[in-house]
Design a protein around this motif. Structure first.
Motif, PDB file in Angstrom:
ATOM      1  N   GLY A  70     -20.078 -45.853 -20.074  1.00  0.00           N
ATOM      2  CA  GLY A  70     -20.125 -45.537 -21.499  1.00  0.00           C
ATOM      3  C   GLY A  70     -19.983 -46.749 -22.405  1.00  0.00           C
ATOM      4  N   ILE A  71     -19.919 -47.948 -21.813  1.00  0.00           N
ATOM      5  CA  ILE A  71     -19.808 -49.168 -22.617  1.00  0.00           C
ATOM      6  C   ILE A  71     -21.102 -49.372 -23.407  1.00  0.00           C
ATOM      7  CG2 ILE A  71     -19.645 -51.689 -22.524  1.00  0.00           C
ATOM      8  CD1 ILE A  71     -17.878 -51.360 -20.043  1.00  0.00           C
ATOM      9  N   GLU A  72     -20.957 -49.608 -24.715  1.00  0.00           N
ATOM     10  CA  GLU A  72     -22.118 -49.858 -25.559  1.00  0.00           C
ATOM     11  C   GLU A  72     -22.223 -51.347 -25.862  1.00  0.00           C
ATOM     12  OE1 GLU A  72     -21.781 -47.398 -28.989  1.00  0.00           O
ATOM     13  OE2 GLU A  72     -22.072 -45.524 -27.867  1.00  0.00           O
ATOM     14  N   PHE A  73     -23.435 -51.856 -25.935  1.00  0.00           N
ATOM     15  CA  PHE A  73     -23.647 -53.283 -26.195  1.00  0.00           C
ATOM     16  C   PHE A  73     -25.035 -53.469 -26.782  1.00  0.00           C
ATOM     17  CE2 PHE A  73     -24.846 -52.198 -21.896  1.00  0.00           C
ATOM     18  CZ  PHE A  73     -26.086 -52.790 -21.729  1.00  0.00           C
ATOM     19  N   ASP A  74     -25.262 -54.659 -27.353  1.00  0.00           N
ATOM     20  CA  ASP A  74     -26.524 -54.939 -28.030  1.00  0.00           C
ATOM     21  C   ASP A  74     -27.387 -55.963 -27.296  1.00  0.00           C
ATOM     22  OD1 ASP A  74     -25.923 -53.282 -30.398  1.00  0.00           O
ATOM     23  OD2 ASP A  74     -24.360 -54.779 -30.741  1.00  0.00           O
ATOM     24  N   VAL A  75     -26.758 -56.907 -26.602  1.00  0.00           N
ATOM     25  CA  VAL A  75     -27.474 -57.982 -25.912  1.00  0.00           C
ATOM     26  C   VAL A  75     -26.829 -58.229 -24.557  1.00  0.00           C
ATOM     27  CG1 VAL A  75     -28.240 -60.403 -26.030  1.00  0.00           C
ATOM     28  CG2 VAL A  75     -27.963 -59.093 -28.138  1.00  0.00           C
ATOM     29  N   ILE A  76     -27.662 -58.545 -23.563  1.00  0.00           N
ATOM     30  CA  ILE A  76     -27.181 -58.928 -22.231  1.00  0.00           C
ATOM     31  C   ILE A  76     -27.194 -60.449 -22.125  1.00  0.00           C
ATOM     32  CG2 ILE A  76     -27.677 -58.850 -19.753  1.00  0.00           C
ATOM     33  CD1 ILE A  76     -29.041 -56.122 -20.287  1.00  0.00           C
ATOM     34  N   PRO A 123     -31.927 -63.958 -29.298  1.00  0.00           N
ATOM     35  CA  PRO A 123     -30.774 -64.414 -30.086  1.00  0.00           C
ATOM     36  C   PRO A 123     -29.515 -63.630 -29.702  1.00  0.00           C
ATOM     37  CG  PRO A 123     -32.676 -63.970 -31.499  1.00  0.00           C
ATOM     38  CD  PRO A 123     -33.009 -63.417 -30.148  1.00  0.00           C
ATOM     39  N   LEU A 124     -28.404 -64.319 -29.640  1.00  0.00           N
ATOM     40  CA  LEU A 124     -27.128 -63.646 -29.392  1.00  0.00           C
ATOM     41  C   LEU A 124     -26.631 -63.082 -30.715  1.00  0.00           C
ATOM     42  CD1 LEU A 124     -25.288 -66.071 -26.928  1.00  0.00           C
ATOM     43  CD2 LEU A 124     -26.371 -63.880 -26.421  1.00  0.00           C
ATOM     44  N   GLN A 125     -26.547 -61.758 -30.775  1.00  0.00           N
ATOM     45  CA  GLN A 125     -26.084 -61.099 -31.994  1.00  0.00           C
ATOM     46  C   GLN A 125     -25.489 -59.740 -31.635  1.00  0.00           C
ATOM     47  OE1 GLN A 125     -29.667 -61.040 -34.313  1.00  0.00           O
ATOM     48  NE2 GLN A 125     -30.680 -59.502 -33.042  1.00  0.00           N
ATOM     49  N   GLY A 126     -24.584 -59.288 -32.472  1.00  0.00           N
ATOM     50  CA  GLY A 126     -23.933 -58.006 -32.209  1.00  0.00           C
ATOM     51  C   GLY A 126     -22.976 -58.100 -31.029  1.00  0.00           C
ATOM     52  N   ARG A 127     -22.865 -57.002 -30.284  1.00  0.00           N
ATOM     53  CA  ARG A 127     -21.943 -56.906 -29.147  1.00  0.00           C
ATOM     54  C   ARG A 127     -22.647 -57.388 -27.883  1.00  0.00           C
ATOM     55  NH1 ARG A 127     -21.390 -50.637 -30.074  1.00  0.00           N
ATOM     56  NH2 ARG A 127     -23.624 -51.092 -30.129  1.00  0.00           N
ATOM     57  N   VAL A 128     -22.064 -58.380 -27.245  1.00  0.00           N
ATOM     58  CA  VAL A 128     -22.711 -59.015 -26.096  1.00  0.00           C
ATOM     59  C   VAL A 128     -22.041 -58.599 -24.792  1.00  0.00           C
ATOM     60  CG1 VAL A 128     -23.355 -61.203 -25.009  1.00  0.00           C
ATOM     61  CG2 VAL A 128     -23.394 -60.984 -27.509  1.00  0.00           C
ATOM     62  N   LEU A 129     -22.859 -58.204 -23.825  1.00  0.00           N
ATOM     63  CA  LEU A 129     -22.408 -57.887 -22.473  1.00  0.00           C
ATOM     64  C   LEU A 129     -22.678 -59.075 -21.571  1.00  0.00           C
ATOM     65  CD1 LEU A 129     -21.596 -55.831 -20.152  1.00  0.00           C
ATOM     66  CD2 LEU A 129     -24.065 -55.426 -19.925  1.00  0.00           C
ATOM     67  N   ILE A 130     -21.656 -59.592 -20.928  1.00  0.00           N
ATOM     68  CA  ILE A 130     -21.781 -60.687 -19.963  1.00  0.00           C
ATOM     69  C   ILE A 130     -21.947 -60.086 -18.575  1.00  0.00           C
ATOM     70  CG2 ILE A 130     -20.637 -62.706 -18.971  1.00  0.00           C
ATOM     71  CD1 ILE A 130     -18.929 -62.755 -21.614  1.00  0.00           C
ATOM     72  N   VAL A 131     -22.961 -60.523 -17.833  1.00  0.00           N
ATOM     73  CA  VAL A 131     -23.191 -60.019 -16.475  1.00  0.00           C
ATOM     74  C   VAL A 131     -22.965 -61.153 -15.480  1.00  0.00           C
ATOM     75  CG1 VAL A 131     -24.844 -58.988 -14.874  1.00  0.00           C
ATOM     76  CG2 VAL A 131     -24.855 -58.305 -17.274  1.00  0.00           C
ATOM     77  N   ASP A 132     -22.045 -60.947 -14.535  1.00  0.00           N
ATOM     78  CA  ASP A 132     -21.765 -61.963 -13.514  1.00  0.00           C
ATOM     79  C   ASP A 132     -21.421 -61.256 -12.211  1.00  0.00           C
ATOM     80  OD1 ASP A 132     -21.527 -64.545 -12.518  1.00  0.00           O
ATOM     81  OD2 ASP A 132     -20.260 -65.208 -14.166  1.00  0.00           O
ATOM     82  N   HIS A 156     -18.164 -58.751 -25.980  1.00  0.00           N
ATOM     83  CA  HIS A 156     -17.691 -57.360 -26.015  1.00  0.00           C
ATOM     84  C   HIS A 156     -17.277 -56.820 -24.648  1.00  0.00           C
ATOM     85  CE1 HIS A 156     -17.362 -53.275 -27.489  1.00  0.00           C
ATOM     86  NE2 HIS A 156     -18.232 -52.845 -26.583  1.00  0.00           N
ATOM     87  N   ALA A 157     -18.023 -57.167 -23.597  1.00  0.00           N
ATOM     88  CA  ALA A 157     -17.741 -56.588 -22.280  1.00  0.00           C
ATOM     89  C   ALA A 157     -18.274 -57.504 -21.183  1.00  0.00           C
ATOM     90  CB  ALA A 157     -18.374 -55.201 -22.163  1.00  0.00           C
ATOM     91  N   VAL A 158     -17.765 -57.273 -19.974  1.00  0.00           N
ATOM     92  CA  VAL A 158     -18.216 -58.001 -18.783  1.00  0.00           C
ATOM     93  C   VAL A 158     -18.543 -56.993 -17.699  1.00  0.00           C
ATOM     94  CG1 VAL A 158     -17.671 -59.780 -17.082  1.00  0.00           C
ATOM     95  CG2 VAL A 158     -16.632 -59.892 -19.355  1.00  0.00           C
ATOM     96  N   ALA A 159     -19.691 -57.170 -17.050  1.00  0.00           N
ATOM     97  CA  ALA A 159     -20.055 -56.338 -15.890  1.00  0.00           C
ATOM     98  C   ALA A 159     -20.037 -57.222 -14.659  1.00  0.00           C
ATOM     99  CB  ALA A 159     -21.435 -55.726 -16.078  1.00  0.00           C
ATOM    100  N   ILE A 160     -19.315 -56.789 -13.622  1.00  0.00           N
ATOM    101  CA  ILE A 160     -19.239 -57.542 -12.373  1.00  0.00           C
ATOM    102  C   ILE A 160     -19.516 -56.613 -11.198  1.00  0.00           C
ATOM    103  CG2 ILE A 160     -17.640 -59.303 -13.214  1.00  0.00           C
ATOM    104  CD1 ILE A 160     -15.353 -57.718 -11.906  1.00  0.00           C
TER     105      ILE A 160
END
Length: 227
Positions: A70-76, A123-132, A156-160
């Motif tokens: 349910g995590i919301e984000f704007d850019v990966i 462009p990095l804007q809004g809520r950013v999700l980091i994927v690692d 905003h969030a990290v996905a691992i």
């Protein structure tokens, strides 16, 4: 879907991912030295998702875990280097599922020609999700946070892929929290992990072929584990 049903679906996804990682040779058992200098009975190396089929399947797990969270984000954002193919693959899979998000990544060295700079892509804007792949000490996440904030966006969030659920270290000493807890509680980012060490232990305990590895991994969890 009730909270219990959601939890059951997430647990099944996690167990399926652990088996996939083992079958792919990405999750291995033996005697390995971690970045913290510990001798670990298992090792997870996402760099061994090294062909199109494995990477595509991995992206499916990331995408499903993210949608279920349910995590919301704007850019990966995929941090160099392992995060670049991971973030790209996840962006492709999410788009296939109808969730099309912009994707960006960084270079380690800034270009002095063309568009220049260290950031590439959207462009990095809004809520950013980091994927690692994993969060070992939180250092890489802090570097990503600095880049994202410098661009005027919000980390905003990290996905691992895997939460090792073990104590972090500071100045060579164990501390009573994990790197994931640090990112969540101290840095204020949401964290989505496909699977945790607890899911690996469940699989090792319930399947006869994996029982020889259970005691060593359970002992490691008992010594270094953090919920």
């Amino acid at each position: 879907m009730s909270a219990t049903q959601v939890g059951s679906v997430q647990d099944q996804l996690a167990r399926d991912f652990v088996r996939f990682a083992i079958d792919s040779g990405v999750l291995r058992f033996g005697d390995f030295k971690t970045k913290a200098g510990r001798q670990s009975p298992y090792f997870f190396n996402a760099g061994l998702f090294d062909d199109g089929a494995k990477l595509g399947r991995l992206a499916q797990f990331y995408a499903r875990a993210l949608l279920d969270s349910g995590i919301e984000f704007d850019v990966i954002f995929g941090p160099a280097y392992k995060g670049i193919p991971l973030g790209a693959a996840v962006a492709v899979e999410l788009a296939r599922l109808g969730v099309n998000k912009p994707f960006a990544y960084n270079r380690k060295e800034a270009k002095d020609h063309g568009e220049g700079g260290t950031l590439v892509g959207a462009p990095l804007q809004g809520r950013v999700l980091i994927v690692d792949d994993v969060i070992s000490a939180g250092t890489a996440v802090r570097e990503s946070i600095a880049l994202i904030r410098a661009a005027g966006a919000t980390p905003h969030a990290v996905a691992i892929a895997l939460d090792r659920q073990e104590k972090a270290t500071e100045n060579g000493q164990d501390v009573p929290w994990s790197a994931v807890n640090y990112v969540r509680d101290q840095l204020g980012l949401q964290v989505c992990a496909i699977a945790k060490l607890a899911h690996l232990l469940q699989l090792l305990k319930t399947e006869t072929s994996f029982l020889p590895y259970y005691d060593a991994v359970a002992a490691y969890r008992s010594r270094y584990g953090v919920d």
